[in-house]
Design a protein around this motif. Structure first.
Motif, PDB file in Angstrom:
ATOM      1  N   UNK A   1       0.584  -1.222   0.105  1.00 51.22           N
ATOM      2  CA  UNK A   1       0.076   0.368   0.156  1.00 51.22           C
ATOM      3  C   UNK A   1       1.122   1.060   0.396  1.00 51.22           C
ATOM      4  N   UNK A   2       0.361   2.208  -0.977  1.00 52.05           N
ATOM      5  CA  UNK A   2       1.203   3.377  -0.834  1.00 52.05           C
ATOM      6  C   UNK A   2       0.462   4.605  -1.322  1.00 52.05           C
ATOM      7  N   UNK A   3       0.334   5.682  -0.865  1.00 49.83           N
ATOM      8  CA  UNK A   3      -0.049   7.153  -1.667  1.00 49.83           C
ATOM      9  C   UNK A   3       0.823   8.044  -2.536  1.00 49.83           C
ATOM     10  N   UNK A   4      -0.536   7.884  -3.316  1.00 54.24           N
ATOM     11  CA  UNK A   4       0.428   9.018  -4.534  1.00 54.24           C
ATOM     12  C   UNK A   4      -0.865   9.659  -5.013  1.00 54.24           C
ATOM     13  N   UNK A   5      -0.724  11.782  -5.208  1.00 54.87           N
ATOM     14  CA  UNK A   5      -1.477  12.580  -5.489  1.00 54.87           C
ATOM     15  C   UNK A   5      -0.954  12.369  -6.893  1.00 54.87           C
ATOM     16  N   UNK A   6      -1.235  11.025  -8.416  1.00 52.86           N
ATOM     17  CA  UNK A   6      -1.592  11.237  -9.276  1.00 52.86           C
ATOM     18  C   UNK A   6      -2.762  12.144  -9.831  1.00 52.86           C
ATOM     19  N   UNK A   7      -4.032  11.630  -8.491  1.00 55.89           N
ATOM     20  CA  UNK A   7      -5.496  12.528  -8.977  1.00 55.89           C
ATOM     21  C   UNK A   7      -5.153  14.248  -8.149  1.00 55.89           C
ATOM     22  N   UNK A   8      -4.371  14.931  -8.080  1.00 52.16           N
ATOM     23  CA  UNK A   8      -3.971  15.910  -7.660  1.00 52.16           C
ATOM     24  C   UNK A   8      -4.205  16.125  -6.231  1.00 52.16           C
ATOM     25  N   UNK A   9      -4.831  15.366  -5.192  1.00 49.62           N
ATOM     26  CA  UNK A   9      -4.888  14.928  -4.256  1.00 49.62           C
ATOM     27  C   UNK A   9      -4.048  13.570  -3.449  1.00 49.62           C
ATOM     28  N   UNK A  35      -8.776  13.082  -0.013  1.00 48.32           N
ATOM     29  CA  UNK A  35      -7.832  13.035   0.688  1.00 48.32           C
ATOM     30  C   UNK A  35      -7.265  11.896   1.464  1.00 48.32           C
ATOM     31  N   UNK A  36      -6.556  11.157   1.235  1.00 47.24           N
ATOM     32  CA  UNK A  36      -6.143   9.962   2.254  1.00 47.24           C
ATOM     33  C   UNK A  36      -5.043   9.773   2.263  1.00 47.24           C
ATOM     34  N   UNK A  37      -4.011   9.372   3.441  1.00 48.38           N
ATOM     35  CA  UNK A  37      -3.115   9.056   3.651  1.00 48.38           C
ATOM     36  C   UNK A  37      -2.902   8.085   4.787  1.00 48.38           C
ATOM     37  N   UNK A  38      -1.760   8.081   4.976  1.00 48.96           N
ATOM     38  CA  UNK A  38      -0.951   7.341   6.906  1.00 48.96           C
ATOM     39  C   UNK A  38      -0.699   5.194   5.779  1.00 48.96           C
TER      40      UNK A  38
END
Length: 75
Positions: A1-9, A35-38
């Motif tokens: 699992x990872x975070x990416x802002x490729x959609x703008x957020x 907005x989703x992180x961590x």
């Protein structure tokens, strides 16, 4: 699992350790704000807990690793 802002957020994705296509698993409607992180894997089930915002308020959520239904843990 990872975070990416490729959609703008920031959003949560999963991808096979050997590579391949990343799958969006955080609850996101294209064209809207999100907005989703961590992300953090559950030690006992194929689920991922993460931070998100609902109506601008920070929340904790849980999603099945295959991108199933997202459940809010806080309100």
């Amino acid at each position: 699992a990872f975070v990416s802002d490729r959609l703008g957020e920031p959003q949560i994705y999963v991808m096979n350790a050997g590579g391949g296509e990343a799958q969006l698993i955080s609850d996101y409607t294209y064209g809207s704000r999100g907005y989703s992180t961590s992300p953090d894997w559950s030690p006992t089930a194929p689920r991922i807990a993460f931070h998100t915002r609902v109506g601008g308020q920070p929340q904790l959520a849980l999603v099945d690793a295959d991108g199933g239904r997202t459940r809010l843990l806080t309100n």
